[in-house]
Motif scaffolding. Structure first.
Motif, PDB file in Angstrom:
ATOM      1  N   PRO A   7      18.317  42.103 -75.564  1.00  0.00           N
ATOM      2  CA  PRO A   7      19.647  42.593 -75.953  1.00  0.00           C
ATOM      3  C   PRO A   7      20.557  42.653 -74.725  1.00  0.00           C
ATOM      4  O   PRO A   7      20.086  42.806 -73.594  1.00  0.00           O
ATOM      5  N   ALA A   8      21.843  42.562 -74.958  1.00  0.00           N
ATOM      6  CA  ALA A   8      22.793  42.637 -73.847  1.00  0.00           C
ATOM      7  C   ALA A   8      24.179  42.966 -74.387  1.00  0.00           C
ATOM      8  O   ALA A   8      24.464  42.813 -75.584  1.00  0.00           O
ATOM      9  N   ALA A  65      14.950  52.862 -68.655  1.00  0.00           N
ATOM     10  CA  ALA A  65      16.040  53.642 -69.246  1.00  0.00           C
ATOM     11  C   ALA A  65      16.859  52.708 -70.116  1.00  0.00           C
ATOM     12  O   ALA A  65      16.710  51.481 -70.056  1.00  0.00           O
ATOM     13  N   ARG A  66      17.716  53.281 -70.949  1.00  0.00           N
ATOM     14  CA  ARG A  66      18.708  52.499 -71.701  1.00  0.00           C
ATOM     15  C   ARG A  66      19.866  52.231 -70.764  1.00  0.00           C
ATOM     16  O   ARG A  66      20.380  53.133 -70.097  1.00  0.00           O
ATOM     17  N   GLY A  67      20.305  50.993 -70.694  1.00  0.00           N
ATOM     18  CA  GLY A  67      21.354  50.643 -69.765  1.00  0.00           C
ATOM     19  C   GLY A  67      22.738  51.067 -70.206  1.00  0.00           C
ATOM     20  O   GLY A  67      23.444  51.770 -69.495  1.00  0.00           O
ATOM     21  N   GLN A  88      25.662  42.662 -69.328  1.00  0.00           N
ATOM     22  CA  GLN A  88      24.774  43.789 -69.036  1.00  0.00           C
ATOM     23  C   GLN A  88      23.477  43.608 -69.816  1.00  0.00           C
ATOM     24  O   GLN A  88      23.374  44.015 -70.972  1.00  0.00           O
ATOM     25  N   PRO A  89      22.458  43.009 -69.203  1.00  0.00           N
ATOM     26  CA  PRO A  89      21.211  42.744 -69.921  1.00  0.00           C
ATOM     27  C   PRO A  89      20.311  43.972 -70.012  1.00  0.00           C
ATOM     28  O   PRO A  89      20.199  44.747 -69.072  1.00  0.00           O
ATOM     29  N   HIS A 124      21.508  47.444 -64.913  1.00  0.00           N
ATOM     30  CA  HIS A 124      21.427  48.906 -64.965  1.00  0.00           C
ATOM     31  C   HIS A 124      20.286  49.454 -64.111  1.00  0.00           C
ATOM     32  O   HIS A 124      19.341  48.748 -63.745  1.00  0.00           O
ATOM     33  N   GLY A 125      20.380  50.750 -63.807  1.00  0.00           N
ATOM     34  CA  GLY A 125      19.352  51.429 -63.032  1.00  0.00           C
ATOM     35  C   GLY A 125      18.217  51.906 -63.909  1.00  0.00           C
ATOM     36  O   GLY A 125      18.155  51.661 -65.099  1.00  0.00           O
TER      37      GLY A 125
END
Length: 690
Positions: free
Chosen positions: A433-434, A458-460, A481-482, A453-454
């Protein structure tokens, strides 16, 4: 302490409200966002960075339990945040909490008459914070003010015997409680004197009128508590080695017993995740129930069994959300899927949702009813990919919809880019997903920023307006944002596929996303940059190592530069990563220092620094305890030995991320200039020879 504003609603609204707009049933389609204008090229005059990165101008309004009053933070002298209460029946307003040289921080209704709040200072960065947040209480009319807990030192204001003040490590619980009187449970957090150690939490029953408290007798060594619907402690969570234990208190006998246990850091054998108790004593939980995705279930604490069918299952997402009660009835369920949403179980709330959505058809409209409704008011928060949150109140009797304020009033949705939820296949077939955001009016052959994302576990992100993403889009960049393997929220298989894949398949997922964007025609293959913070900073550096022909530059802020450094503290500066995480979690999820030594060296940006030849921007916080500064300085020195195109910036007092608006503006302005030099619009002209 308290400053009445009685007739000065206009003055309050200058700070509190962007506007107060009453809409009739036959009024405009929306007060939050006008229909989209025809697509056009990006504006010639860039939107000021401060419009994106200033602190929200209006945020976190809270209805009183009855729904008759609204508590909000409003700006006062020296731009300090004050706590104000708005009477929704006549729109009279009153400031009930403020500090001379700091801000009101968190706040909460503890009854329909009384609020509790903390102190903060939004003008200092993490490294300059010197005081605990304290604890204060006041009535909604400004009377019966009392300081309840210290802020390390003496009380701010005299209010009786200072000996009654609770210690500085006293905090509000995450739950609101029953909101039916002056009594409230608070957390006494017992730090163990070691940075990164998981603290123990004891409960205190506190009278907010006289400041007296009593200890709650329960199991020792807990670090989390859940209250039942009546406000009594019912569930407690502790850690023992690699295990998380869930303890349940029987309402009849008062005895505690173990209700479940699972691996604390991998979630292996986790039968359920407790969320909240209903009026009937049933526990609402998120559980896989043998499947790949978590769904919302009830669990009978007496038997430990889940309900036969889930209350809510999200297609393609793990359930994450909360329960919405009105009085003693479950009205609906909030959740996070593509974006935030609500599933109403109550027919009346379904009808209200339909009425509000008809008035605001271009936004997602989140309704929040009062906890103990006695008035027709409820909160409405509207948002979209192009519109930051707008807060309103709605009267279910008169159908009056009043706009209170905007989180970012200077942002015009007509100037923002559009965001789409996409899914692409990684090279091994795993679906990733992205989020793809495109600048207004453009969708082909764009310079692309792959924003990582960090976490990484976690969920980005989710569909909606984002300041950093929309800032980049406003400058003409596409942003991808992947949610690479290992990211949470997309099923157990997706999470487990990322174990021990730092710099390997997780990295491939990110690169495959960039190649997908190129193949779809969104991105110019000659103008792709990778960027990210924390783990995203690590992935930025490893992206430059693994795929030098794909990425033309990289931006890493507060990024991990070596996995071994995560395990080993420097004598002069400790990380705040818990020792339990290093001992039990990291060897399984990231890699074992001894067993996986060869892999960790291959996937260490510090060890591979000589292979990074692309332009690079590095930014770190001098007070960062999650990824201490030496991660950045050691890598900077190593990469500069062979790469002369490295920019470095250190924000001395910032921590793991940028807390001050001026830091955010400075950093993202640097990012803008860096990207423009290497993949920006002028590069398009140069590369095509136009």
């Amino acid at each position: 302490m308290q400053t009445p504003l009685r007739p000065l609603l206009a003055t309050l609204c200058a700070n509190l409200c962007a506007a107060v707009l009453a809409l009739s049933a036959a009024g405009p389609a929306t007060a939050a966002e006008a229909p989209a204008a025809p697509a056009a090229a990006p504006t010639a005059v860039p939107i000021p960075a401060g419009h994106f990165f200033d602190n929200p101008g209006f945020s976190r309004p809270l209805l009183s339990p009855s729904g008759g009053h609204l508590a909000v933070l409003t700006t006062g002298p020296q731009q300090r945040l004050r706590l104000a209460v708005l009477n929704l029946s006549d729109l009279s307003a009153k400031v009930v909490g403020e500090f001379p040289n700091s801000d009101v921080g968190d706040f909460r209704w503890i009854s329909d008459e009384r609020l509790m709040y903390t102190e903060a200072d939004r003008k200092v960065a993490q490294g300059e914070v010197r005081y605990a947040p304290g604890l204060y209480a006041v009535n909604r009319d400004g009377t019966a003010y009392r300081q309840l807990a210290r802020t390390m030192g003496m009380p701010f204001f005299g209010n009786g015997e200072s000996s009654t003040l609770l210690p500085w490590h006293t905090f509000m619980l995450p739950q609101a409680g029953p909101q039916d009187g002056e009594q409230v449970y608070v957390a006494n957090v017992l730090y163990r004197g070691v940075i990164g150690a998981i603290p123990k939490v004891e409960l205190l029953r506190l009278n907010t009128l006289n400041g007296k408290s009593t200890d709650f007798t329960g199991p020792s060594g807990m670090h989390n508590w859940i209250l039942d619907h009546a406000g009594a402690p019912r569930l407690a969570v502790s850690n023992s080695g690699d295990s998380t234990l869930i303890h349940y208190r029987d309402p009849a006998s008062g005895e505690w017993r173990e209700l479940g246990r699972y691996s604390a850091f991998t979630g292996v054998n986790q039968a359920f995740e407790p969320l909240a108790f209903g009026p009937d004593g049933m526990l609402y939980v998120a559980a896989n129930a043998g499947g790949d995705f978590k769904a919302l279930y009830t669990l009978d604490p007496a038997t430990g069994k889940l309900g036969k069918e889930p209350l809510l299952r999200l297609q393609g997402y793990d359930f994450k959300g909360g329960l919405i009660f009105g009085g003693d009835k479950l009205l609906g369920v909030s959740f996070l899927a593509d974006g935030q949403g609500v599933e109403w179980l109550d027919a009346g709330m379904k009808a209200v949702q339909q009425a509000v959505d008809a008035r605001l058809p271009h936004t997602v409209n989140l309704l929040t009813p009062p906890a103990r409704p006695r008035t027709p008011w409820l909160l409405v928060t509207s948002y979209s990919d192009r519109q930051p949150a707008v807060h309103m109140v709605y009267n279910t009797q008169t159908k009056l919809l009043q706009r209170l304020g905007d989180s970012h009033a200077a942002i015009k949705s007509s100037q923002m880019g559009t965001q789409e939820v996409v899914r692409y296949k990684a090279r091994d077939g795993l679906e990733i997903p992205a989020l793809l955001t495109l600048p207004k009016g453009r969708d082909k052959n764009l310079p692309l920023v792959v924003l990582v994302h960090g976490g990484p576990y976690a969920r980005g992100g989710s569909w909606g307006w984002s300041p950093d993403v929309q800032f980049l889009a406003s400058r003409g960049y596409a942003v991808l944002q992947p949610e690479f393997r290992g990211s949470l929220g997309f099923g157990t298989a997706h999470f487990r596929a990322g174990w021990k894949q730092w710099g390997l398949k997780m990295q491939d997922d990110i690169a495959d996303g960039a190649r997908w964007a190129i193949a779809q025609g969104y991105a110019d293959p000659r103008r792709v940059c990778i960027a990210g913070a924390s783990y995203g900073g690590y992935a930025t550096l490893m992206g430059l190592v693994n795929d030098p022909g794909l990425y033309k530059c990289g931006v890493n802020w507060v990024g991990v530069t070596d996995i071994e450094l995560l395990y080993k503290d420097k004598w002069s500066f400790q990380s705040d990563l818990p020792e339990e995480w290093k001992r039990y979690g990291m060897p399984v999820l990231i890699g074992d220092l001894e067993k996986d030594a060869a892999q960790l060296k291959t996937t260490s940006p510090l060890a591979q620094a000589a292979r990074i030849t692309q332009p690079l921007l590095l930014a770190y916080g001098g007070a960062d305890r999650r990824v201490p500064l030496y991660h950045g300085t050691k890598f900077r020195d190593a990469v500069k030995a062979t790469n002369k195109d490295v920019e470095w910036v250190e924000y001395e007092h910032e921590g793991h991320g940028w807390s001050l608006p001026q830091t955010r503006v400075d950093f993202w302005t640097r990012v803008e200039k860096f990207l423009d030099r290497h993949i920006g619009p002028q590069r398009e002209v140069a590369d095509t020879g136009k």
